[in-house]
Design an enzyme around this catalytic site. Structure first.
Site, PDB file in Angstrom:
ATOM      1  N   ARG A 114      -9.729 -12.000   2.669  1.00 38.97           N
ATOM      2  CA  ARG A 114     -10.662 -12.956   2.211  1.00 38.97           C
ATOM      3  C   ARG A 114     -10.068 -14.290   1.979  1.00 38.97           C
ATOM      4  NH1 ARG A 114     -11.497  -9.939  -3.392  1.00 38.97           N
ATOM      5  NH2 ARG A 114     -11.338  -8.448  -1.797  1.00 38.97           N
TER       6      ARG A 114
ATOM      7  N   LYS B 214       0.690  -1.241   0.250  1.00 39.25           N
ATOM      8  CA  LYS B 214      -0.090  -0.070  -0.032  1.00 39.25           C
ATOM      9  C   LYS B 214       0.888   1.168   0.000  1.00 39.25           C
ATOM     10  CE  LYS B 214      -3.603  -1.942   3.055  1.00 39.25           C
ATOM     11  NZ  LYS B 214      -4.579  -1.888   2.217  1.00 39.25           N
TER      12      LYS B 214
END
Length: 466
Positions: free
Chosen positions: A320, A246
């Site tokens: 996830r 990020k």
């Protein structure tokens, strides 16, 4: 955890006493009658300062000897659409220290008491001294013990989210779960090391790059044979994004990426504290998504507990992956209700903003129950569709599925569809995609970590199994 012990995050409701200062909470419609019932000197003072019961306005009423005799607090139009039932949560930040009792007109006193406690929360772990705060006695006819349990559970979750990652890694999430289990007499097991790599390969792969070892935490409470409810919480203690790293701005709040785990633990605290008639399991895959030579890579193909192979399209879609292994474990138990909590997608925030978590379920009746529980608990959510045709966006040329769609559209939906692949047998499955953070302070919701949907889930389970 390091550093000194934190100050209590919130005060409990006190027993009623003769010295509590009255705070009269009144809306626009009830103000004329309320004004007429005030002692003459207080009514004259309210007129002299031109008090009107606008939402959030406070007037301190002096006694003849100069002491504080009471207070007036404006509720505004309590019948207006979208009225904020947590408005009395402003009071702890407005009133001087002291012991108070709330006199409410036009709103539920239980809502007002809960709002007060939620608004009293302060994260004081790293402060040398906590300022004295006003205290509240339990309103007459209100279950103060129940409200106190809810507020304490919320504070537990908020403290976890607010604690920075240098003091909260996978081991500290485990410690928090162990402390909760000990308090309620629950069993706890933890899978780590070689057993984790064998039984929960996606959890192991995501956490392998961190020196802080990943683990799967399982808490179990309640009698066998009772209705089975499983809560699964995403426990990413910090998310760098992995090799798809990020930008710095994207990492600033990544200590909150374990907000799903915090919500699951807070909800479990409420359920166990109330003694609901169910068999509860809480599953928390706890990891740090870090960068090192053994980090999983874009293009890798990973095995999963469910037997499905997953191509990694983006290492920043790690939540996830760890949820997939935990959901596969949960699905094998065929629970009556399966709920997962996760700070999963920016797409849900773009669609609904930070205050309104998205939820997904195939069960229409359950969706209605969730919406109603959110309204009653003042913990709102919004249903989004599990649009099955979008599952094709997760197709892979080399594996059973990809962990991302690779395109800019429907990110929250494709994430929910990915998770459904790992719990195919449980129709009563709810996925909450939440933000876990209050970007600015609102009544009852101080800026910082928030355990969105925890009170909703408790209200839902209490209605079903209370």
């Amino acid at each position: 955890m390091t550093s000194s012990s934190p100050a209590p995050s919130h005060p409990d409701l006190l027993p009623a006493g003769p010295d509590a200062i009255p705070v009269r909470c009144v809306g626009i419609a009830d103000w004329p009658e309320a004004e007429a019932s005030l002692p003459p000197a207080q009514a004259a003072y309210a007129r002299a300062i031109d008090f009107a019961p606008k939402a959030g306005r406070l007037a301190l009423l002096p006694a003849a000897d100069g002491r504080l005799a009471g207070a007036l607090f404006g509720l505004g139009d309590v019948a207006a659409p979208g009225y904020d039932r947590l408005l009395p949560g402003r009071l702890p930040g407005l009133l001087p220290p002291g012991t108070y009792r709330i006199v409410v007109e036009g709103i539920d006193p239980a809502d007002a008491a809960l709002a007060w406690l939620l608004g009293s929360y302060r994260f004081g772990r790293y402060r040398t001294a906590a300022p004295e705060r006003p205290r509240l006695v339990a309103p007459e006819g209100v279950d103060g013990a129940e409200i106190g349990r809810i507020a304490a559970a919320v504070s537990l979750g908020r403290d976890l989210v607010n604690t920075p990652a240098n003091d909260l890694g996978p081991a500290e999430i485990e410690a928090a779960a162990r402390a909760l289990a000990e308090r309620h007499g629950a069993a706890i097991t933890v899978t780590s090391g070689e057993a984790l790599a064998r039984d929960f390969p996606l959890v192991h792969a995501v956490g392998a790059a961190s020196p802080r070892a990943p683990r799967l935490i399982e808490l179990a409470w309640g009698p066998e044979g009772a209705p089975a409810v499983i809560l699964v919480g995403k426990g990413v203690a910090f998310d760098t994004g992995g090799l798809d790293i990020k930008p710095s701005a994207g990492m600033l709040l990544m200590k909150k990426d374990m907000g799903g785990a915090a919500a699951a633990l807070a909800a479990a605290d409420m359920v166990m504290g109330a003694g609901l008639a169910l068999r509860l399991r809480v599953l928390i895959p706890a990891v740090e998504n870090a960068v090192s030579g053994n980090a999983f890579r874009p293009g890798d193909v990973l095995a999963s507990r469910a037997g499905l192979s997953v191509e990694i399209g983006n290492t920043d879609a790690e939540g996830r992956l760890i949820l997939a292994d935990a959901l596969a474990l949960a699905d094998a138990a065929r629970p009556d209700l399966l709920i997962d909590f996760a700070t999963l997608t920016g797409a849900a925030r773009v669609a609904l903003g930070p205050d309104l978590p998205a939820f997904f379920t195939e069960d229409d009746a359950l969706a209605g129950e969730i919406a109603e529980a959110g309204r009653s608990a003042i913990d709102p959510v919004w249903r989004m569709p599990l649009h099955i045709p979008y599952a094709s966006l997760l197709e892979s040329k080399v594996a059973d599925l990809n962990n991302v769609s690779g395109g800019p559209f429907a990110g929250a939906i494709t994430a929910a569809l990915f998770l459904r692949r790992f719990a195919p047998e449980t129709r009563a499955h709810v996925h909450f995609d939440l933000y876990g953070w209050n970007p600015s302070s609102k009544p009852g919701r101080p800026e910082g970590g928030e355990v969105q949907t925890a009170r909703l889930v408790y209200a839902l389970l209490k209605r079903r199994y209370g």
